[in-house]
Scaffold this motif. Sequence first.
Motif, PDB file in Angstrom:
ATOM      1  N   GLN A 289       0.875   3.688  -3.368  1.00 42.47           N
ATOM      2  CA  GLN A 289       0.123   4.843  -3.195  1.00 42.47           C
ATOM      3  C   GLN A 289       0.141   6.094  -4.251  1.00 42.47           C
ATOM      4  O   GLN A 289      -0.639   6.466  -4.740  1.00 42.47           O
ATOM      5  CB  GLN A 289       0.061   5.268  -1.922  1.00 42.47           C
TER       6      GLN A 289
ATOM      7  N   THR B 170      -4.922   1.137  -4.285  1.00 42.82           N
ATOM      8  CA  THR B 170      -5.081   0.478  -2.815  1.00 42.82           C
ATOM      9  C   THR B 170      -5.067  -0.931  -2.488  1.00 42.82           C
ATOM     10  O   THR B 170      -5.154  -1.661  -3.512  1.00 42.82           O
ATOM     11  CB  THR B 170      -6.570   0.928  -2.325  1.00 42.82           C
TER      12      THR B 170
ATOM     13  N   ASP C  13     -11.726   4.543  -1.593  1.00 38.15           N
ATOM     14  CA  ASP C  13     -10.357   4.956  -1.679  1.00 38.15           C
ATOM     15  C   ASP C  13      -9.360   5.265  -0.469  1.00 38.15           C
ATOM     16  O   ASP C  13      -8.418   5.638  -0.403  1.00 38.15           O
ATOM     17  CB  ASP C  13      -9.774   5.756  -2.854  1.00 38.15           C
TER      18      ASP C  13
ATOM     19  N   ASN D 296      -6.883   1.786   3.245  1.00 40.83           N
ATOM     20  CA  ASN D 296      -5.666   1.546   2.457  1.00 40.83           C
ATOM     21  C   ASN D 296      -4.706   1.040   3.588  1.00 40.83           C
ATOM     22  O   ASN D 296      -4.449   1.461   4.599  1.00 40.83           O
ATOM     23  CB  ASN D 296      -5.189   2.868   1.561  1.00 40.83           C
TER      24      ASN D 296
ATOM     25  N   ALA E 119       0.869  -1.207  -0.085  1.00 37.22           N
ATOM     26  CA  ALA E 119      -0.025  -0.053   0.072  1.00 37.22           C
ATOM     27  C   ALA E 119       0.884   1.472   0.098  1.00 37.22           C
ATOM     28  O   ALA E 119       0.494   2.480  -0.662  1.00 37.22           O
ATOM     29  CB  ALA E 119      -1.138   0.114   1.013  1.00 37.22           C
TER      30      ALA E 119
END
Length: 248
Positions: free
Chosen positions: A173, A178, A227, A230, A169
């Motif tokens: 990013q 994610t 979103d 994460n 993650a």
Amino acid sequence: MKGKYTGATVIITGGANGIGKGIAKAFAEEEAIVCIADKDEEKGKEAVRLLEEAGGKAVFYRTDVSIEEDILNLIDRVMKDFGRIDILVNNAGVSRFKPLFELTTEEWEDVVFTNLRSVFIGSREAARRMKEGGRIINIASTRATMSEPNSEAYASSKGGIVSLTHALAASLQPNGITVNSISPGWIQTEDYDQLREKDHLQHWSNRVGNPEDIAKACLYLADPENDFINGQDLVIDGGMTRKMIYEE
């Protein structure tokens, strides 16, 4: 909202059986293109047939995730067939519960290669092709944080998946991808009706879990509008890991 995943290409490793099969069914019902990757060719093709009979779109790719070349071929073939990868669910795994002093290094490596190394390779290669908004979901286990005797190989692999998830993650990013994991507890994939009352009552939810419980979580984590979650591990176990147990 039904149709949210219309046309999205979803890869599900270990999608021919158990939890993976339940995840495949959920995405097919949401009008996604479901790519089932499994080494069980007979059950994989049967799963595709059932999904298509129900009106879904599914394709089977014979894949042994313990073999790197198989994973690379899977990703390449999906891209060739559909031109995109939107969601990857790393679900395939094996378990081997064997007394510590009888467990060989080769057996430990087989479990770790199948369960953990495959997640690294599959995520790396799928992420190369994913556009912003891509989703990677890794199926870990509550055994990442709690154990029974003789579970060293399985616990190592699942604990590694949780750690690998937040590392991926962090790295992905900037790409708008994610990465989250799900840690199922007791999920009964067959003969649910044969469970005893005391099996169900071990859980605060008063029932043992089923593949649909994990599939619903996958739909949540894969939501294109979602979103903000994460690098997380979502525990789905009916409360078992929070249950304090005293022996009299």
